[in-house]
Design a protein around this motif. Structure first.
Motif, PDB file in Angstrom:
ATOM      1  N   GLN A  44      40.823  41.746  36.037  1.00 40.63           N
ATOM      2  CA  GLN A  44      39.648  41.385  36.819  1.00 40.63           C
ATOM      3  C   GLN A  44      39.223  42.655  37.550  1.00 40.63           C
ATOM      4  N   GLU A  45      37.998  42.666  38.050  1.00 39.32           N
ATOM      5  CA  GLU A  45      37.439  43.917  38.540  1.00 39.32           C
ATOM      6  C   GLU A  45      38.355  44.569  39.573  1.00 39.32           C
ATOM      7  N   GLY A  46      38.775  45.805  39.264  1.00 40.17           N
ATOM      8  CA  GLY A  46      39.575  46.571  40.189  1.00 40.17           C
ATOM      9  C   GLY A  46      41.048  46.240  40.151  1.00 40.17           C
ATOM     10  N   TYR A  47      41.461  45.283  39.303  1.00 40.61           N
ATOM     11  CA  TYR A  47      42.854  44.862  39.291  1.00 40.61           C
ATOM     12  C   TYR A  47      43.330  44.725  37.855  1.00 40.61           C
ATOM     13  N   TYR A  48      44.586  45.019  37.629  1.00 43.42           N
ATOM     14  CA  TYR A  48      45.221  44.811  36.344  1.00 43.42           C
ATOM     15  C   TYR A  48      46.425  43.912  36.583  1.00 43.42           C
ATOM     16  N   ILE A  49      46.365  42.705  36.082  1.00 45.83           N
ATOM     17  CA  ILE A  49      47.378  41.706  36.378  1.00 45.83           C
ATOM     18  C   ILE A  49      48.331  41.628  35.203  1.00 45.83           C
ATOM     19  N   PRO A  50      49.615  41.945  35.395  1.00 46.42           N
ATOM     20  CA  PRO A  50      50.535  41.896  34.267  1.00 46.42           C
ATOM     21  C   PRO A  50      50.730  40.484  33.764  1.00 46.42           C
ATOM     22  N   MET A  51      50.885  40.356  32.469  1.00 53.66           N
ATOM     23  CA  MET A  51      51.161  39.074  31.851  1.00 53.66           C
ATOM     24  C   MET A  51      52.426  39.227  31.021  1.00 53.66           C
TER      25      MET A  51
ATOM     26  N   THR B 194      46.326  36.812  44.008  1.00 54.81           N
ATOM     27  CA  THR B 194      45.256  36.484  44.948  1.00 54.81           C
ATOM     28  C   THR B 194      44.608  37.762  45.426  1.00 54.81           C
ATOM     29  N   GLY B 195      43.445  37.629  46.002  1.00 55.51           N
ATOM     30  CA  GLY B 195      42.761  38.763  46.599  1.00 55.51           C
ATOM     31  C   GLY B 195      41.792  39.467  45.687  1.00 55.51           C
ATOM     32  N   CYS B 196      41.538  38.929  44.475  1.00 55.72           N
ATOM     33  CA  CYS B 196      40.599  39.569  43.574  1.00 55.72           C
ATOM     34  C   CYS B 196      39.186  39.427  44.130  1.00 55.72           C
ATOM     35  N   LYS B 197      38.364  40.379  43.764  1.00 53.36           N
ATOM     36  CA  LYS B 197      36.970  40.305  44.204  1.00 53.36           C
ATOM     37  C   LYS B 197      36.309  39.044  43.652  1.00 53.36           C
ATOM     38  N   TYR B 198      36.606  38.714  42.383  1.00 51.91           N
ATOM     39  CA  TYR B 198      36.049  37.529  41.778  1.00 51.91           C
ATOM     40  C   TYR B 198      37.115  36.437  41.752  1.00 51.91           C
TER      41      TYR B 198
ATOM     42  N   SER C 111      35.349  48.486  19.546  1.00 52.10           N
ATOM     43  CA  SER C 111      36.402  47.471  19.462  1.00 52.10           C
ATOM     44  C   SER C 111      37.076  47.446  20.819  1.00 52.10           C
ATOM     45  N   GLY C 112      36.568  46.610  21.695  1.00 46.96           N
ATOM     46  CA  GLY C 112      36.975  46.674  23.094  1.00 46.96           C
ATOM     47  C   GLY C 112      37.344  45.332  23.674  1.00 46.96           C
ATOM     48  N   ASP C 113      37.227  45.236  24.996  1.00 47.14           N
ATOM     49  CA  ASP C 113      37.643  44.053  25.727  1.00 47.14           C
ATOM     50  C   ASP C 113      36.670  42.893  25.527  1.00 47.14           C
ATOM     51  N   VAL C 114      37.158  41.716  25.888  1.00 50.34           N
ATOM     52  CA  VAL C 114      36.387  40.474  25.837  1.00 50.34           C
ATOM     53  C   VAL C 114      36.343  39.902  27.243  1.00 50.34           C
ATOM     54  N   ALA C 115      35.259  39.217  27.573  1.00 56.35           N
ATOM     55  CA  ALA C 115      35.131  38.674  28.923  1.00 56.35           C
ATOM     56  C   ALA C 115      34.437  37.322  28.899  1.00 56.35           C
ATOM     57  N   ILE C 116      34.689  36.537  29.944  1.00 56.55           N
ATOM     58  CA  ILE C 116      33.927  35.323  30.253  1.00 56.55           C
ATOM     59  C   ILE C 116      33.147  35.611  31.529  1.00 56.55           C
ATOM     60  N   PHE C 117      31.843  35.314  31.514  1.00 58.37           N
ATOM     61  CA  PHE C 117      31.026  35.587  32.700  1.00 58.37           C
ATOM     62  C   PHE C 117      30.047  34.453  32.953  1.00 58.37           C
ATOM     63  N   ASP C 118      29.523  34.434  34.161  1.00 62.83           N
ATOM     64  CA  ASP C 118      28.524  33.452  34.578  1.00 62.83           C
ATOM     65  C   ASP C 118      27.144  34.049  34.310  1.00 62.83           C
TER      66      ASP C 118
ATOM     67  N   LEU D  96      24.208  33.143  35.089  1.00 65.00           N
ATOM     68  CA  LEU D  96      23.252  33.061  36.190  1.00 65.00           C
ATOM     69  C   LEU D  96      23.370  34.255  37.127  1.00 65.00           C
ATOM     70  N   SER D  97      24.583  34.586  37.531  1.00 58.41           N
ATOM     71  CA  SER D  97      24.800  35.673  38.488  1.00 58.41           C
ATOM     72  C   SER D  97      25.275  36.960  37.839  1.00 58.41           C
ATOM     73  N   GLY D  98      25.800  36.845  36.613  1.00 61.31           N
ATOM     74  CA  GLY D  98      26.405  38.000  35.956  1.00 61.31           C
ATOM     75  C   GLY D  98      27.859  38.205  36.323  1.00 61.31           C
ATOM     76  N   GLU D  99      28.405  37.382  37.193  1.00 63.05           N
ATOM     77  CA  GLU D  99      29.773  37.563  37.663  1.00 63.05           C
ATOM     78  C   GLU D  99      30.772  37.440  36.518  1.00 63.05           C
ATOM     79  N   PHE D 100      31.575  38.489  36.337  1.00 62.97           N
ATOM     80  CA  PHE D 100      32.636  38.458  35.330  1.00 62.97           C
ATOM     81  C   PHE D 100      33.811  37.679  35.910  1.00 62.97           C
ATOM     82  N   LEU D 101      34.175  36.594  35.248  1.00 60.57           N
ATOM     83  CA  LEU D 101      35.205  35.702  35.755  1.00 60.57           C
ATOM     84  C   LEU D 101      36.576  36.006  35.171  1.00 60.57           C
ATOM     85  N   SER D 102      36.614  36.403  33.921  1.00 63.96           N
ATOM     86  CA  SER D 102      37.878  36.755  33.270  1.00 63.96           C
ATOM     87  C   SER D 102      37.620  37.871  32.271  1.00 63.96           C
TER      88      SER D 102
END
Length: 486
Positions: free
Chosen positions: A7-14, A40-44, A406-413, A415-421
């Motif tokens: 998520q924006e500004g963060y890399y969450i290990p899985m 917790t604490g992500c911008k989105y 050949s890059g990343d994939v995202a889910i976004f809103d 209406l606002s453009g907000e990248f959710l995942s």
């Protein structure tokens, strides 16, 4: 095995637990259970989580992991190939077609000169990422058939469960064309999936799919000398992808969708007045207050307009500062607003500026992609944009991949453009469809020689919702999509 969830500004290990199950000497299914760590604490902040991904290991068909010659030639569709009630996967590439079942087991593979292409204006249909394949029970034997064309102008009809050939038919193509290039299973006579639409482009100059022919499939299967139900050489097509079909007026028969709407009998029902050409085309129930379905067409040149129309009339046209809309997503992005919204990506090679109209053609949103995209996302923006039913709630979202890589994939809103995942990927192809069976849709990514399926594991708030595959225009669109019109 480790991966990351962005998520924006963060890399969450899985943490990924890798389990290999040997299915046969020639097929290996790789199942990855992905457990996302809480953060917790992500911008989105969002309630969307991806905690499960299945990875299907493909052994023969690969997609080049760079933007090279033949990149984009072939695609992916989901269909119940083996008639077990679950959606399987058909994958095509230059000279290859393969079927994998829902668990990842290879059903069959064929090396054959299947008709797939890159840019249709130079190379013919079905265009970038067009799979060039259809799957349905076309002969009423309660078994799925798979149909495709070859570069030798042959129609192949094969048994979906075994890959065995049922019929190979040499087709006559119109004068001034190379071959038939695009096919769509259709219902023109009210008998279900018993008809076939063929389409092709002119050989010389800027190639456009203006030639159509409709056939009864029983005639193709049962007669040596068969004749079309009807033909046309004046269809106004989308410039970059094949024709789509849908039952616009809900009379139990399909229309052919383009700048002209062709009725099931081959007659022109409606024609929009274009100044340029159609870049992409969609069908949905944008206006529930109007009976039937509507077509959304995006114009390049002339005025760069968005058209909303049906089989009878033009409902509205709109534009945003005459910016070229190029690609769209149609969905319920504002549940509080009547009808569906139309999100347009814009044409800019870099620094895209998306905009959105409501169902009446009023501009309701506009923003700059650079201001909403997460850190490190390409300045070229997004491509292969699908509306996605991800959460199970009434509000729909959009899924896309990084443009021209050949890059990343995202889910976004939209209406606002907000990248959710954001998903750490090297996606050559992105496809969206319900393949898990809970009616919500999954993200299906072809990454080199792996087909990765991302599934929302959160509880489904609408578990009794009907499956999307029961909607005819959804089912047909998922087999006729390409890069320009997902």
């Amino acid at each position: 095995m480790h991966s990351t969830f962005h998520q924006e500004g963060y890399y969450i290990p899985m943490v990924m637990q890798l389990i290999r199950v040997r299915l046969s000497k020639s097929s290996l299914f790789v199942l990855c259970l992905v457990l996302a760590l809480s953060f917790t604490g992500c911008k989105y902040r969002t309630d969307l989580k991806v905690s499960h991904s299945r990875v299907i290991k493909l052994q023969i068909i690969t997609v080049d992991d760079s933007w090279k010659l033949r990149k984009g030639e072939g695609g992916v569709i989901a269909a119940d190939v083996n008639d077990d009630g679950r959606r399987d996967f058909i994958i095509t590439k230059y000279d290859n077609i393969a079927a994998y079942d829902n668990s990842g087991k290879n059903i069959w593979i064929k090396q054959i000169d299947i008709q797939v292409s890159t840019n249709s204006e130079n190379n013919g249909l079905p265009g970038w990422l067009g799979a060039g394949v259809q799957a349905s029970d076309v002969d009423a034997d309660l078994r799925t058939e798979v149909l495709f064309l070859t570069k030798k102008n042959m129609l192949h009809i094969i048994d979906g469960a075994t890959g065995e050939t049922e019929k190979v038919i040499l087709l006559q193509h119109p004068e001034g064309t190379e071959r038939w290039e695009h096919l769509v299973v259709a219902n023109f006579r009210g008998k279900g999936d018993r008809d076939l639409l063929l389409q092709t482009t002119n050989t010389d100059g800027y190639r456009m799919g203006k030639y159509l022919a409709a056939y009864a499939i029983e005639d193709l299967l049962g007669r040596e000398n068969f004749s079309p139900l009807w033909t046309r050489d004046d269809f106004i097509p989308c410039a970059h992808n094949g024709a789509r079909v849908a039952d616009l007026n809900q009379d139990g028969k399909d229309e052919v969708l383009g700048g002209t709407i062709i009725g099931p009998d081959g007659n022109i029902l409606m024609k929009i007045e274009l100044k340029g050409h159609i870049d992409s085309i969609y069908v949905s129930d944008v206006r529930p207050d109007i009976p039937g379905l509507e077509v959304v067409a995006l114009e390049e040149g002339g005025g760069n307009r968005i058209f909303l129309y049906n089989h009878e009339r033009l409902i509205w046209t709109a534009h945003h500062e005459h910016r070229e809309p190029q690609n769209a997503a149609i969905g319920n992005f504002m549940p509080e607003s009547p009808g569906l919204e139309i999100w347009c990506r814009s044409r800019f090679d870099e620094h895209q500026k998306p905009f959105m109209f409501d169902s009446s053609g009023k501009l309701i949103s506009a923003y700059e992609m650079d201001s909403v995209a997460p850190e490190g996302w390409t300045v070229k923006g997004v491509e292969t944009i699908f509306t996605v039913d991800w959460t199970g709630k009434s509000k729909q979202l959009a899924a896309a991949k990084e443009r021209h890589r050949s890059g990343d994939v995202a889910i976004f809103d939209p209406l606002s453009g907000e990248f959710l995942s954001r998903f750490n990927e090297k996606a050559g192809i992105l496809y969206v469809a319900d393949v898990s069976g809970d009616w919500r849709e999954e993200l299906i990514v072809l990454n080199a020689n792996e087909l990765r399926i991302y599934e929302n594991q959160d509880s489904n708030p609408s578990s009794n919702h009907h499956r999307l595959w029961t909607i005819d225009h959804y089912r047909r669109s998922k087999m006729t999509w390409n890069y320009y019109s997902p």
